[in-house]
Design a protein around this motif. Structure first.
Motif, PDB file in Angstrom:
ATOM      1  N   SER A  45      43.098  -3.651  -4.257  1.00 14.89           N
ATOM      2  CA  SER A  45      42.044  -4.541  -4.744  1.00 14.89           C
ATOM      3  C   SER A  45      42.634  -5.598  -5.669  1.00 14.89           C
ATOM      4  CB  SER A  45      40.999  -3.736  -5.488  1.00 14.89           C
ATOM      5  OG  SER A  45      41.531  -3.332  -6.738  1.00 14.89           O
ATOM      6  N   TYR A  46      41.872  -6.678  -5.873  1.00 16.81           N
ATOM      7  CA  TYR A  46      42.352  -7.790  -6.689  1.00 16.81           C
ATOM      8  C   TYR A  46      42.732  -7.352  -8.094  1.00 16.81           C
ATOM      9  CZ  TYR A  46      41.813 -11.739  -3.611  1.00 16.81           C
ATOM     10  OH  TYR A  46      41.992 -12.631  -2.598  1.00 16.81           O
ATOM     11  N   ALA A  47      41.899  -6.498  -8.663  1.00 12.04           N
ATOM     12  CA  ALA A  47      42.159  -6.047 -10.041  1.00 12.04           C
ATOM     13  C   ALA A  47      43.522  -5.372 -10.149  1.00 12.04           C
ATOM     14  CB  ALA A  47      41.055  -5.081 -10.481  1.00 12.04           C
ATOM     15  N   ARG A  88      46.079  -5.664  -8.113  1.00 11.57           N
ATOM     16  CA  ARG A  88      47.179  -6.586  -7.862  1.00 11.57           C
ATOM     17  C   ARG A  88      47.440  -7.477  -9.078  1.00 11.57           C
ATOM     18  NH1 ARG A  88      46.634  -9.411  -2.172  1.00 11.57           N
ATOM     19  NH2 ARG A  88      44.439  -8.878  -2.250  1.00 11.57           N
ATOM     20  N   TRP A  89      46.356  -7.946  -9.713  1.00  4.65           N
ATOM     21  CA  TRP A  89      46.550  -8.790 -10.900  1.00  4.65           C
ATOM     22  C   TRP A  89      47.177  -7.994 -12.033  1.00  4.65           C
ATOM     23  CZ3 TRP A  89      47.259 -13.614 -11.405  1.00  4.65           C
ATOM     24  CH2 TRP A  89      46.717 -14.489 -10.458  1.00  4.65           C
ATOM     25  N   LEU A  90      46.756  -6.737 -12.139  1.00  2.00           N
ATOM     26  CA  LEU A  90      47.336  -5.873 -13.176  1.00  2.00           C
ATOM     27  C   LEU A  90      48.845  -5.742 -12.949  1.00  2.00           C
ATOM     28  CD1 LEU A  90      45.712  -4.504 -15.394  1.00  2.00           C
ATOM     29  CD2 LEU A  90      45.971  -2.351 -14.159  1.00  2.00           C
ATOM     30  N   VAL A 107      50.768  -7.861 -11.329  1.00  3.57           N
ATOM     31  CA  VAL A 107      51.406  -9.159 -11.606  1.00  3.57           C
ATOM     32  C   VAL A 107      51.616  -9.331 -13.106  1.00  3.57           C
ATOM     33  CG1 VAL A 107      51.010 -11.642 -11.615  1.00  3.57           C
ATOM     34  CG2 VAL A 107      50.592 -10.326  -9.540  1.00  3.57           C
ATOM     35  N   VAL A 108      50.545  -9.091 -13.893  1.00  4.71           N
ATOM     36  CA  VAL A 108      50.633  -9.286 -15.344  1.00  4.71           C
ATOM     37  C   VAL A 108      51.663  -8.327 -15.939  1.00  4.71           C
ATOM     38  CG1 VAL A 108      49.374  -9.098 -17.530  1.00  4.71           C
ATOM     39  CG2 VAL A 108      48.287 -10.173 -15.554  1.00  4.71           C
ATOM     40  N   THR A 148      55.212  -9.355 -14.984  1.00  2.08           N
ATOM     41  CA  THR A 148      55.605 -10.594 -15.660  1.00  2.08           C
ATOM     42  C   THR A 148      55.928 -10.336 -17.127  1.00  2.08           C
ATOM     43  OG1 THR A 148      54.016 -11.674 -14.221  1.00  2.08           O
ATOM     44  CG2 THR A 148      54.964 -13.005 -15.987  1.00  2.08           C
TER      45      THR A 148
END
Lengths: 95, 312
Positions: free
Chosen positions: B88-90, B92-94, B96-97, B100
């Motif tokens: 899910s997007y959440a 994947r963003w987690l 990524v963050v 990074t």
């Protein structure tokens, strides 16, 4: 003089590796690819080994390189045989 | 940095990227093994042959075969294991963050790193005479920082125990449709190759006293010989461990602790060695460590409590 001979061997070895890689990428099925790959492994590595051994100018180094080449050749031949055999059997299984 | 090193660095980055983003698991594993070999090459380029050997033997070799055998079990359990749906997007963003921030922190830390002459490495090289062994890496691992190495052995043992508890359903079993065993060349592999591999493993352990090598590298190569024998069906994983086998598993830790404790009354500190005996003691410890490491890594592969020779 030795430098020239050694360079010729290394260039020839690299040529074999290049041809083997092209074969691996371009040939249509497992068997022909294996054929290309083992040529690169055996002859290419052998020629490179001779070239490097000539550069090394030491008997001990030459023997070690020969040993490495022998092990690589044996291992890659057996691996090639096993891959081909597996492929042959699984093709028979599908028919 | 030469052209070769630049290409190597670029290749490592690409392989790392591709092994994470590979469409199927098998390709990812193969790319990961290649990544390990390239990393070993880069360690060799950085004049760290010990790390290069360890990375090639453990990172590319044994880890690779562990991943491949796990993949095979997954294949057998369910041919299409795992869904192809992206997370899910959440999530994947987690990811990524998180990556990074982690990468940024490491980059900042590396940027602030200053290599001076007063660092631990220079200190260790300067006091090499005290270590009683000529090879700096072995001197640091087994003498200056022997406590760390002892704890590492404990970690390996814990990892094995954990893996044995979890991995039993994934245990390596000979595959019934496996045609490789009938091949006449398999006995060449077992009879001709394995002794050479064992010899190389023992040499690497021994070489740790004066050159690149050591217990971890040699142990990993010995474990590789064991895996070869398992694949050739000369050994098999067994459920019941004998006392001898368990003893060999903890031999490294035991030798370390016993020698450290026995010498305490004379040396006044745990894991301190008398100057005259250092060489002998370190070679004894190194070989005990190698035996335990080899056996632990082999049992990680079989996922069983013991290995036994096939009686023919």
């Amino acid at each position: 003089m030795t430098d020239w001979i050694s360079s010729m061997f290394i260039i020839a070895g690299v040529g074999f590796f290049l041809a083997g890689t092209v074969g691996l990428l371009r040939f249509p099925d497992v068997f022909t690819r294996l054929h290309a790959l083992t040529k690169a492994d055996n002859t290419g590595l052998g020629l490179l080994g001779v070239g490097v051994a000539l550069q090394g100018q030491s008997f001990r180094l030459a023997v070690l390189i020969a040993l490495i080449w022998f092990l690589a050749v044996t291992a890659s031949s057996i691996a090639c045989h096993l891959v081909a055999r597996h492929n042959l059997h699984s093709e028979e299984g599908e028919r | 940095m030469t052209l070769f090193d630049s290409v190597l660095a670029l290749l490592i980055a690409i392989l790392a990227w591709r092994s994470v983003t590979a469409p199927d698991l098998y390709r990812g594993i193969v790319l990961f093994i290649t990544l390990g070999l390239m990393l070993a090459l880069s360690w060799a380029r950085l004049d760290a042959p010990d790390l290069a050997l360890a990375e090639a033997a453990i990172g590319a070799g044994l880890l690779g075969i562990l991943l491949l055998s796990t993949w095979r079990v997954l294949q057998r359990a369910a041919p299409r294991q795992g869904s192809d749906e992206p997370a899910s997007y959440a999530v994947r963003w987690l990811a990524v963050v998180g990556s990074t921030v982690f990468g940024g922190t490491v980059a900042v830390a590396l940027y602030g790193l200053q290599v001076g002459s007063d660092r631990a490495g220079a200190e260790a090289l300067a006091s090499l005479d005290l270590a009683g062994i000529d090879q700096p890496v072995t001197a640091v691992l087994l003498n200056f920082r022997s406590y760390d190495t002892l704890l590492e052995m404990g970690v390996l043992l814990m990892a094995l125990i954990g893996a044995l508890l979890i991995r039993s359903p994934l245990a390596y079993e000979p595959w019934h449709g496996d045609t490789a065993v009938e091949s006449p060349l398999m006995s060449v592999l077992a009879k001709v190759f394995t002794p050479i591999v064992v010899l190389v493993g023992i040499f690497l352990v021994w070489a740790g006293a004066y050159g690149p090598g050591g217990a971890f590298q040699g142990g990993a190569v010995l474990a590789g010989a064991g895996v070869l024998l398992l694949l050739c069906r000369r050994l098999y994983g067994d459920a019941d461990a004998t006392l001898l086998l368990r003893g060999l598993l903890v031999l490294g830790v035991t030798a370390f602790i016993v020698i450290g404790l026995l010498l305490m009354p004379w040396q006044g500190a745990f894991l301190a060695y008398p100057p005259g005996l250092v060489y002998v003691l370190l070679v004894v410890i190194e070989f005990s460590l190698a035996v335990s490491i080899a056996l632990s890594l082999l049992l990680l592969f079989t996922g069983t409590h013991a290995v036994r020779a096939v009686r023919s």
